[in-house]
Design a protein around this motif. Sequence first.
Motif, PDB file in Angstrom:
ATOM      1  N   LEU A 164       0.808  -1.238   0.003  1.00 42.09           N
ATOM      2  CA  LEU A 164       0.030   0.000  -0.103  1.00 42.09           C
ATOM      3  C   LEU A 164       0.917   1.181  -0.021  1.00 42.09           C
ATOM      4  O   LEU A 164       2.246   1.130   0.320  1.00 42.09           O
ATOM      5  CB  LEU A 164      -0.885   0.015   1.225  1.00 42.09           C
ATOM      6  N   ALA A 165       0.115   2.382  -0.261  1.00 43.26           N
ATOM      7  CA  ALA A 165       0.942   3.601  -0.303  1.00 43.26           C
ATOM      8  C   ALA A 165       1.709   3.862   0.846  1.00 43.26           C
ATOM      9  O   ALA A 165       2.790   4.630   0.598  1.00 43.26           O
ATOM     10  CB  ALA A 165       0.144   4.734  -0.801  1.00 43.26           C
ATOM     11  N   ASP A 166       1.153   3.702   2.148  1.00 43.80           N
ATOM     12  CA  ASP A 166       1.982   3.751   3.246  1.00 43.80           C
ATOM     13  C   ASP A 166       3.072   3.069   3.630  1.00 43.80           C
ATOM     14  O   ASP A 166       3.681   3.109   4.619  1.00 43.80           O
ATOM     15  CB  ASP A 166       0.966   4.044   4.558  1.00 43.80           C
ATOM     16  N   GLY A 167       3.305   2.092   2.729  1.00 42.59           N
ATOM     17  CA  GLY A 167       4.472   1.170   2.857  1.00 42.59           C
ATOM     18  C   GLY A 167       3.976  -0.312   3.782  1.00 42.59           C
ATOM     19  O   GLY A 167       4.808  -1.237   3.779  1.00 42.59           O
ATOM     20  N   THR A 168       2.464  -0.520   4.112  1.00 42.00           N
ATOM     21  CA  THR A 168       2.123  -1.599   4.665  1.00 42.00           C
ATOM     22  C   THR A 168       1.856  -2.809   3.380  1.00 42.00           C
ATOM     23  O   THR A 168       1.892  -2.363   2.187  1.00 42.00           O
ATOM     24  CB  THR A 168       0.535  -1.351   5.153  1.00 42.00           C
ATOM     25  N   ALA A 173       2.566   2.164  -5.315  1.00 43.49           N
ATOM     26  CA  ALA A 173       1.430   1.852  -4.797  1.00 43.49           C
ATOM     27  C   ALA A 173       0.546   3.308  -4.537  1.00 43.49           C
ATOM     28  O   ALA A 173      -0.703   3.052  -4.420  1.00 43.49           O
ATOM     29  CB  ALA A 173       1.794   1.370  -3.105  1.00 43.49           C
ATOM     30  N   ALA A 174       1.319   4.342  -4.699  1.00 43.64           N
ATOM     31  CA  ALA A 174       0.549   5.591  -4.575  1.00 43.64           C
ATOM     32  C   ALA A 174      -0.076   5.972  -5.811  1.00 43.64           C
ATOM     33  O   ALA A 174      -0.721   7.003  -5.742  1.00 43.64           O
ATOM     34  CB  ALA A 174       1.335   6.745  -3.928  1.00 43.64           C
ATOM     35  N   GLY A 218       0.248  -1.727  -4.876  1.00 47.91           N
ATOM     36  CA  GLY A 218       1.214  -2.363  -5.751  1.00 47.91           C
ATOM     37  C   GLY A 218       1.167  -3.790  -5.503  1.00 47.91           C
ATOM     38  O   GLY A 218       0.969  -4.466  -4.358  1.00 47.91           O
ATOM     39  N   ILE A 219       1.564  -4.457  -6.731  1.00 48.36           N
ATOM     40  CA  ILE A 219       1.758  -5.786  -6.375  1.00 48.36           C
ATOM     41  C   ILE A 219       3.110  -6.293  -6.758  1.00 48.36           C
ATOM     42  O   ILE A 219       3.724  -5.777  -7.830  1.00 48.36           O
ATOM     43  CB  ILE A 219       0.891  -6.932  -7.277  1.00 48.36           C
ATOM     44  N   SER A 220       4.018  -6.665  -5.769  1.00 46.27           N
ATOM     45  CA  SER A 220       5.394  -7.010  -5.859  1.00 46.27           C
ATOM     46  C   SER A 220       5.537  -8.480  -6.205  1.00 46.27           C
ATOM     47  O   SER A 220       5.177  -9.402  -5.437  1.00 46.27           O
ATOM     48  CB  SER A 220       6.188  -6.556  -4.795  1.00 46.27           C
TER      49      SER A 220
END
Length: 477
Positions: free
Chosen positions: A91-95, A115-116, A150-152
């Motif tokens: 997620l955008a906050d790094g989660t 992600a953002a 985001g999908i890594s």
Amino acid sequence: MTPAARFRALPLRSRIALLVTVAVAVAVAAVAGVSWVMVKSQLSEQLDRSLMATDVSAEVGRTLRDGCVTRVRQPEQQVAENLGATVQLVLADGTRCWVSGRTGLPVTAVDKEIAAGVREETLHDVRTGDGVEMRVLTLKRQTPAGQYFGISIAKPAADVDDPLSTLAWILLVVSGIGIVGAGAAGLWVARTGLRPVDELTAAVEHVARTEDLTVRIPDEGDDEIARLSRSFNSMTAALASSQERQAQLIADAGHELRTPLTSLRTNIELLARSEDTGRAIPSEDRRELLASVKAQMTELAALIGDLQELSRPDAAPHAPLGVVALHDIAGTALSRARLRGPELRFGSDLEPWYVRGEAAALERAVVNVLDNAVKFSPPGGAVEVSLRAGVLTVRDHGPGIPAEDLPHVFERFWRSPSARALPGSGLGLSIVARTVHRASGTAELRAAADGGPGTEAVLRVPGAPVPPPEGSVVPYQ
């Protein structure tokens, strides 16, 4: 000692083998390096393509509710594992939340930006907490509610590194075998290729040790070694011929010197015995003895001068070559011949002719030819001398030379049976041929062209009817 000096100190076959080994090693290293780089590039591209072909967004998108779930349902986990990849939602906050994988992937700044919704997908490398290198593809996706995430998708770099490591070991072993084989082959080639050189070296050492010039080396083929062998054989043959001529010259000179020396010693002993015993020799006989001694000393001096002339190397004349007037030289020689044969009639027709040669040597050669004509001319006979277009002809009216003797007239110490009772050393015509040849001309003795008695001596010397321009260096040959 420098490395270059140490290399030059090695035997030739060792240097050739070393150079072959180094050349093969460089070539093998270059091929192995290029192969390894190409395989690495291909495997890396294949890994990147496999990551880009892996899309699990449809399966993992249902795991997002109001936030990132901490568990994944078994069917979704199974799907991710079947893909052979580690999948992580960011997620955008790094989660991050797990979909597949035994360990988490570090969330980078690039992952957060994707992600953002700030950046598009990207490929990058990361190292996990347990030190595993991973190749990561992060994709930007959006939920039906409009939320970006985001999908890594990651795969171990070992998928590339392990085959590359195996390939490196294989290339190293194969290269080592190839280099060792190249060294052995280079040494074998050097030994085989230099065997004729070893034979040549042994032959040269044998000649230096024994002075045996009959040694010959096989010279089959047309390569450089065969040419070198033929050159050596030609050199030893020339040296053997020169040695034989030298021995023959010494033997002939000794034979020719023995007669006047014996006669000279006999006459001197008679004079000495007369002085010792007090028995005077009649004045007429004494004058004859002294005249004989003087003639024999003159003959010895002439013979020694001829030998000195013939002993000179062809490439080392007494004086530098220059442009000389052959007609003037012939005129001077003709004047000397008139003094030696006052009872003979001399006719001359000398056209101007300039040649490049040594004036003193050419004059001596013409004098020798005229001396022969004077010697064999009958009393009151005629000697005709002509010079036309570089052809000097001296014609006498003597008994002539038999046809079977003509091929031998220019040989050293050769004298025809009819001339052996006359003064001379048998070297005059040899000096003539040598001098004319040095001036790029030819000498010939032949029967009279008109069929009459006598012999013609023909000297052909290249030149021109006019002298060269002042300061010209253009040779007349």
